[in-house]
Design a protein around this motif. Structure first.
Motif, mmCIF file in Angstrom:
data_model
loop_
_atom_site.group_PDB
_atom_site.id
_atom_site.type_symbol
_atom_site.label_atom_id
_atom_site.label_comp_id
_atom_site.label_asym_id
_atom_site.label_seq_id
_atom_site.Cartn_x
_atom_site.Cartn_y
_atom_site.Cartn_z
ATOM 1 N N GLN A 1 13.153 11.050 15.057
ATOM 2 C CA GLN A 1 12.953 10.945 16.503
ATOM 3 C C GLN A 1 14.274 11.198 17.235
ATOM 4 O OE1 GLN A 1 10.336 7.649 17.599
ATOM 5 N NE2 GLN A 1 8.998 8.061 15.861
ATOM 6 N N GLY A 2 14.596 10.432 18.264
ATOM 7 C CA GLY A 2 15.696 10.802 19.133
ATOM 8 C C GLY A 2 17.069 10.327 18.712
ATOM 9 N N GLY A 3 17.173 9.650 17.570
ATOM 10 C CA GLY A 3 18.462 9.116 17.144
ATOM 11 C C GLY A 3 19.070 9.886 15.980
ATOM 12 N N LEU A 4 19.859 9.185 15.157
ATOM 13 C CA LEU A 4 20.632 9.820 14.098
ATOM 14 C C LEU A 4 19.976 9.752 12.727
ATOM 15 C CD1 LEU A 4 24.218 8.565 15.091
ATOM 16 C CD2 LEU A 4 23.082 10.723 15.716
ATOM 17 N N SER A 5 18.820 9.127 12.604
ATOM 18 C CA SER A 5 18.160 9.046 11.301
ATOM 19 C C SER A 5 17.553 10.388 10.915
ATOM 20 C CB SER A 5 17.057 7.983 11.323
ATOM 21 O OG SER A 5 17.605 6.692 11.490
ATOM 22 N N GLU A 6 17.540 10.654 9.616
ATOM 23 C CA GLU A 6 17.045 11.931 9.103
ATOM 24 C C GLU A 6 15.527 11.918 8.916
ATOM 25 O OE1 GLU A 6 20.935 12.943 6.279
ATOM 26 O OE2 GLU A 6 19.000 12.437 5.378
#
Length: 319
Positions: free
Chosen positions: A120-125
């Motif tokens: 989604q909109g963050g830093l997770s892959e």
């Protein structure tokens, strides 16, 4: 009182429409076994953001299917012994937000962990690799593949894995961990507490991801649920697979997980909510067997609910 859904007395009795797959419990036990077999390889990196009373970090861990998951982690300074922790979950397609909205709980002595949902909109892959459409939403991601590949399965597991990591930290009291979030964040709060039942207190607000068939039948498969209508229009325009589709979505329908929750619940909903209709929320609320309370906002929809941040703070402070 105006209504866009069932009358309130019927909402309190409503048990949901979306089918529950026959192997639902086995599905989630298999998923949890996969999660527990993952080496999380936790990494904690100091942030450039600084405040006098807390330390701020980027925490990374490896989730199922090899995804590196990012979490904002704020730890209070000058605490003695173990202290409580709060898990925060964000709305659909958004991210863990700025550091400043975690500082209130840190000032109260909580370690705070804000997850970026994968893809989604963050830093997770999001490693991908799924068969079928990847267009227009995470609910339908993996719907044309084996149920074990559905993306929200993995996101739900990320919340539980984070909870386990937090409970294993030497500074955290594992018996004093809470969770909160609004919309998708409310859904992930509930998923986390269902899959990691040691979560002690949870404060979800108008939770998403429940009773998909009811949402579709109300002609509210738009906005956050728009992908349901898009999926049928593109891939099953005559609805020949309708029962199959909704049954498969049942694996990631929160209402079917609610009997696993053991923590105390404070929930809020607006009766004018046309994004996550009230009946879809009551479908899951009515299946929670632990101590619970719901705050009703008759004139409000999927928006800011006045006073509830204060109510949730007082509720979570009891940790």
């Amino acid at each position: 009182m105006p209504v866009i859904d069932l009358p309130l007395e019927q909402l309190y009795a409503y048990k949901g429409r979306n089918p529950k797959p026959e192997d639902f419990d086995a599905y989630w036990e298999r998923a949890l076994a996969e999660m527990r077999a993952v080496d999380p390889q936790v990494e904690i990196i100091p942030s450039e953001f600084k405040v006098p009373f807390a330390e701020c970090f980027h925490l990374y861990f490896t989730g199922v299917r090899g995804a590196r998951i990012h979490v904002k982690y704020v730890r209070p300074k000058h605490t003695v012994g173990k202290h409580p922790a709060l898990l925060q979950f964000h709305g659909y397609a958004y991210n863990s937000g700025d550091w400043n909205d975690k500082l209130l709980y840190a000032a109260l002595g909580f370690s705070v962990f804000s997850l970026d949902a994968r893809g989604q909109g963050g830093l997770s892959e999001d490693p991908g690799g799924v068969k079928g459409t990847t267009l227009n939403g995470h609910i339908v991601r993996g719907l044309d593949d084996h149920p074990d590949h559905m993306l929200f399965r993995h996101i739900f597991l990320d919340t539980a894995q984070l909870a386990g990591i937090v409970m294993g930290m030497p500074e955290v009291d594992p018996d004093q961990v809470g969770a909160t979030g609004w919309s998708q964040g409310g859904a992930l709060t509930l998923a986390c507490a269902a899959l990691e039942p040691r979560i002690r207190r949870l404060a979800p607000v108008y939770p998403f991801l429940s009773d998909y068939q009811r949402v579709w039948e109300m002609d509210l498969a738009k906005d956050a649920y728009a992908e349901l209508k898009s999926y049928f229009r593109f891939f099953d325009p005559r609805h020949k697979r309708e029962k199959e589709v909704f049954t498969k979505l049942g694996y990631i329908d929160l209402q079917h997980l609610m009997d696993r929750i053991q923590g105390e619940v404070l929930m809020a909903t607006g009766l004018m909510d046309t994004i996550c209709p009230p009946s879809s929320q009551f479908a899951l609320y009515n299946k929670i067997n632990s101590v619970k309370q719901i705050e009703i906002y008759p004139d409000y929809g999927h928006e800011h609910l006045p006073e509830f941040h204060d109510l949730a703070l007082q509720f979570l402070m009891k940790l």
